[in-house]
Scaffold this motif. Sequence first.
Motif, PDB file in Angstrom:
ATOM      1  N   SER A  92       0.839  -1.187   0.000  1.00 37.67           N
ATOM      2  CA  SER A  92       0.000   0.000   0.000  1.00 37.67           C
ATOM      3  C   SER A  92       0.884   1.250   0.000  1.00 37.67           C
ATOM      4  CB  SER A  92      -0.882   0.009   1.247  1.00 37.67           C
ATOM      5  OG  SER A  92      -1.439   1.288   1.441  1.00 37.67           O
ATOM      6  N   PRO A  93       0.616   2.200  -0.901  1.00 40.05           N
ATOM      7  CA  PRO A  93       1.405   3.432  -0.892  1.00 40.05           C
ATOM      8  C   PRO A  93       1.223   4.232   0.396  1.00 40.05           C
ATOM      9  CG  PRO A  93      -0.369   3.568  -2.511  1.00 40.05           C
ATOM     10  CD  PRO A  93      -0.369   2.172  -1.971  1.00 40.05           C
ATOM     11  N   ASP A  94       0.127   3.993   1.106  1.00 41.56           N
ATOM     12  CA  ASP A  94      -0.121   4.693   2.366  1.00 41.56           C
ATOM     13  C   ASP A  94       0.650   4.087   3.533  1.00 41.56           C
ATOM     14  OD1 ASP A  94      -1.890   6.462   1.116  1.00 41.56           O
ATOM     15  OD2 ASP A  94      -3.577   5.097   1.431  1.00 41.56           O
ATOM     16  N   HIS A  95       1.104   2.832   3.372  1.00 45.54           N
ATOM     17  CA  HIS A  95       1.783   2.135   4.463  1.00 45.54           C
ATOM     18  C   HIS A  95       3.179   1.652   4.077  1.00 45.54           C
ATOM     19  CE1 HIS A  95      -2.553   1.777   5.408  1.00 45.54           C
ATOM     20  NE2 HIS A  95      -2.117   2.150   6.597  1.00 45.54           N
ATOM     21  N   THR A  96       3.703   2.150   2.982  1.00 45.64           N
ATOM     22  CA  THR A  96       5.014   1.750   2.505  1.00 45.64           C
ATOM     23  C   THR A  96       5.878   3.004   2.337  1.00 45.64           C
ATOM     24  OG1 THR A  96       4.036  -0.098   1.298  1.00 45.64           O
ATOM     25  CG2 THR A  96       6.262   0.556   0.657  1.00 45.64           C
ATOM     26  N   TYR A  97       7.065   2.955   2.891  1.00 45.46           N
ATOM     27  CA  TYR A  97       8.000   4.063   2.690  1.00 45.46           C
ATOM     28  C   TYR A  97       8.640   3.885   1.316  1.00 45.46           C
ATOM     29  CZ  TYR A  97       7.605   4.789   7.722  1.00 45.46           C
ATOM     30  OH  TYR A  97       7.132   5.017   8.978  1.00 45.46           O
ATOM     31  N   PHE A  98       8.585   4.940   0.514  1.00 43.44           N
ATOM     32  CA  PHE A  98       9.233   4.879  -0.792  1.00 43.44           C
ATOM     33  C   PHE A  98       9.661   6.276  -1.205  1.00 43.44           C
ATOM     34  CE2 PHE A  98       4.740   5.445  -1.698  1.00 43.44           C
ATOM     35  CZ  PHE A  98       4.695   6.321  -2.758  1.00 43.44           C
ATOM     36  N   ARG A  99      10.614   6.300  -2.135  1.00 38.40           N
ATOM     37  CA  ARG A  99      11.102   7.572  -2.654  1.00 38.40           C
ATOM     38  C   ARG A  99      11.540   7.384  -4.100  1.00 38.40           C
ATOM     39  NH1 ARG A  99      16.248   6.376   0.538  1.00 38.40           N
ATOM     40  NH2 ARG A  99      17.817   6.217  -1.100  1.00 38.40           N
ATOM     41  N   PHE A 100      11.801   8.515  -4.751  1.00 37.82           N
ATOM     42  CA  PHE A 100      12.257   8.527  -6.133  1.00 37.82           C
ATOM     43  C   PHE A 100      13.638   9.173  -6.175  1.00 37.82           C
ATOM     44  CE2 PHE A 100       7.673   8.567  -6.202  1.00 37.82           C
ATOM     45  CZ  PHE A 100       7.358   7.625  -7.165  1.00 37.82           C
ATOM     46  N   ASP A 101      14.609   8.436  -6.675  1.00 41.97           N
ATOM     47  CA  ASP A 101      15.971   8.941  -6.814  1.00 41.97           C
ATOM     48  C   ASP A 101      16.334   9.021  -8.293  1.00 41.97           C
ATOM     49  OD1 ASP A 101      15.989   8.699  -4.053  1.00 41.97           O
ATOM     50  OD2 ASP A 101      17.655   7.282  -3.978  1.00 41.97           O
ATOM     51  N   VAL A 102      17.316   9.838  -8.588  1.00 40.11           N
ATOM     52  CA  VAL A 102      17.879   9.911  -9.934  1.00 40.11           C
ATOM     53  C   VAL A 102      19.367   9.627  -9.817  1.00 40.11           C
ATOM     54  CG1 VAL A 102      18.417  11.413 -11.893  1.00 40.11           C
ATOM     55  CG2 VAL A 102      16.169  11.556 -10.807  1.00 40.11           C
ATOM     56  N   VAL A 103      19.867   8.768 -10.698  1.00 42.72           N
ATOM     57  CA  VAL A 103      21.299   8.569 -10.823  1.00 42.72           C
ATOM     58  C   VAL A 103      21.672   9.094 -12.200  1.00 42.72           C
ATOM     59  CG1 VAL A 103      23.204   6.916 -10.938  1.00 42.72           C
ATOM     60  CG2 VAL A 103      21.361   6.581  -9.264  1.00 42.72           C
ATOM     61  N   ALA A 104      22.452  10.179 -12.202  1.00 42.27           N
ATOM     62  CA  ALA A 104      22.881  10.813 -13.446  1.00 42.27           C
ATOM     63  C   ALA A 104      24.345  10.462 -13.685  1.00 42.27           C
ATOM     64  CB  ALA A 104      22.697  12.322 -13.360  1.00 42.27           C
ATOM     65  N   LEU A 105      24.613   9.857 -14.840  1.00 41.80           N
ATOM     66  CA  LEU A 105      25.972   9.462 -15.196  1.00 41.80           C
ATOM     67  C   LEU A 105      26.416  10.270 -16.403  1.00 41.80           C
ATOM     68  CD1 LEU A 105      24.217   6.434 -14.819  1.00 41.80           C
ATOM     69  CD2 LEU A 105      26.545   5.989 -14.161  1.00 41.80           C
ATOM     70  N   SER A 106      27.689  10.614 -16.416  1.00 37.44           N
ATOM     71  CA  SER A 106      28.215  11.316 -17.579  1.00 37.44           C
ATOM     72  C   SER A 106      29.597  10.785 -17.911  1.00 37.44           C
ATOM     73  CB  SER A 106      28.262  12.825 -17.340  1.00 37.44           C
ATOM     74  OG  SER A 106      29.154  13.124 -16.302  1.00 37.44           O
ATOM     75  N   CYS A 107      29.944  10.971 -19.163  1.00 42.33           N
ATOM     76  CA  CYS A 107      31.220  10.478 -19.673  1.00 42.33           C
ATOM     77  C   CYS A 107      32.300  11.538 -19.588  1.00 42.33           C
ATOM     78  CB  CYS A 107      31.020  10.036 -21.119  1.00 42.33           C
ATOM     79  SG  CYS A 107      31.846   8.513 -21.507  1.00 42.33           S
ATOM     80  N   GLU A 108      31.936  12.762 -19.823  1.00 41.23           N
ATOM     81  CA  GLU A 108      32.920  13.844 -19.880  1.00 41.23           C
ATOM     82  C   GLU A 108      32.535  14.958 -18.919  1.00 41.23           C
ATOM     83  OE1 GLU A 108      33.245  15.094 -23.922  1.00 41.23           O
ATOM     84  OE2 GLU A 108      33.721  13.099 -24.618  1.00 41.23           O
ATOM     85  N   PRO A 109      33.071  15.078 -17.748  1.00 41.45           N
ATOM     86  CA  PRO A 109      33.998  14.133 -17.131  1.00 41.45           C
ATOM     87  C   PRO A 109      33.220  12.932 -16.577  1.00 41.45           C
ATOM     88  CG  PRO A 109      33.538  15.906 -15.601  1.00 41.45           C
ATOM     89  CD  PRO A 109      32.804  16.236 -16.887  1.00 41.45           C
ATOM     90  N   SER A 110      33.907  11.838 -16.391  1.00 40.44           N
ATOM     91  CA  SER A 110      33.276  10.624 -15.897  1.00 40.44           C
ATOM     92  C   SER A 110      32.829  10.832 -14.448  1.00 40.44           C
ATOM     93  CB  SER A 110      34.253   9.454 -15.983  1.00 40.44           C
ATOM     94  OG  SER A 110      33.640   8.287 -15.497  1.00 40.44           O
ATOM     95  N   GLN A 111      31.534  10.752 -14.227  1.00 41.04           N
ATOM     96  CA  GLN A 111      31.033  10.946 -12.874  1.00 41.04           C
ATOM     97  C   GLN A 111      29.681  10.290 -12.680  1.00 41.04           C
ATOM     98  OE1 GLN A 111      30.900  15.241 -12.533  1.00 41.04           O
ATOM     99  NE2 GLN A 111      28.795  15.330 -13.202  1.00 41.04           N
ATOM    100  N   ILE A 112      29.347  10.050 -11.413  1.00 40.01           N
ATOM    101  CA  ILE A 112      28.041   9.535 -11.024  1.00 40.01           C
ATOM    102  C   ILE A 112      27.480  10.498  -9.993  1.00 40.01           C
ATOM    103  CG2 ILE A 112      26.774   7.670  -9.896  1.00 40.01           C
ATOM    104  CD1 ILE A 112      28.898   5.730 -10.870  1.00 40.01           C
ATOM    105  N   GLU A 113      26.298  10.993 -10.258  1.00 37.94           N
ATOM    106  CA  GLU A 113      25.622  11.880  -9.320  1.00 37.94           C
ATOM    107  C   GLU A 113      24.347  11.177  -8.855  1.00 37.94           C
ATOM    108  OE1 GLU A 113      23.794  16.405  -9.136  1.00 37.94           O
ATOM    109  OE2 GLU A 113      24.209  15.502 -11.080  1.00 37.94           O
TER     110      GLU A 113
END
Length: 122
Positions: A92-113
Amino acid sequence: MSLLSRLAIGHKYEAKAQRYLATQGLVFLEKNFRAKCGEIDLIMRDQREIVFVEVKYRKQHHYGSGAEAVTRSKQSKLKKTALLWLSKNNLSPDHTYFRFDVVALSCEPSQIEWIKNAIVEG
């Protein structure tokens, strides 16, 4: 670039994001959950919280970062798809903890956000 090439690149960076999140203590649950309203790249668990992850890759930043590509329309689709996933898994969305994350990756420069709570539910 062909559709198969784009899909292969997408899967490569989704796997990289999954490995990165695992090193941060998250547990993998599912990937590429699809429904009529959209797709969720990764679904992870962070202790008691379900984490719906949008993975964005950019080779260069000429057109903005990957995180900037998560538009309001995309956010709406992610929310609807997440609710379907929760329902499919008898949570149940009312009884479950949840969140939305973003993982942004790039090549130049190589990084993970990793942006936690990148999308506010509601």
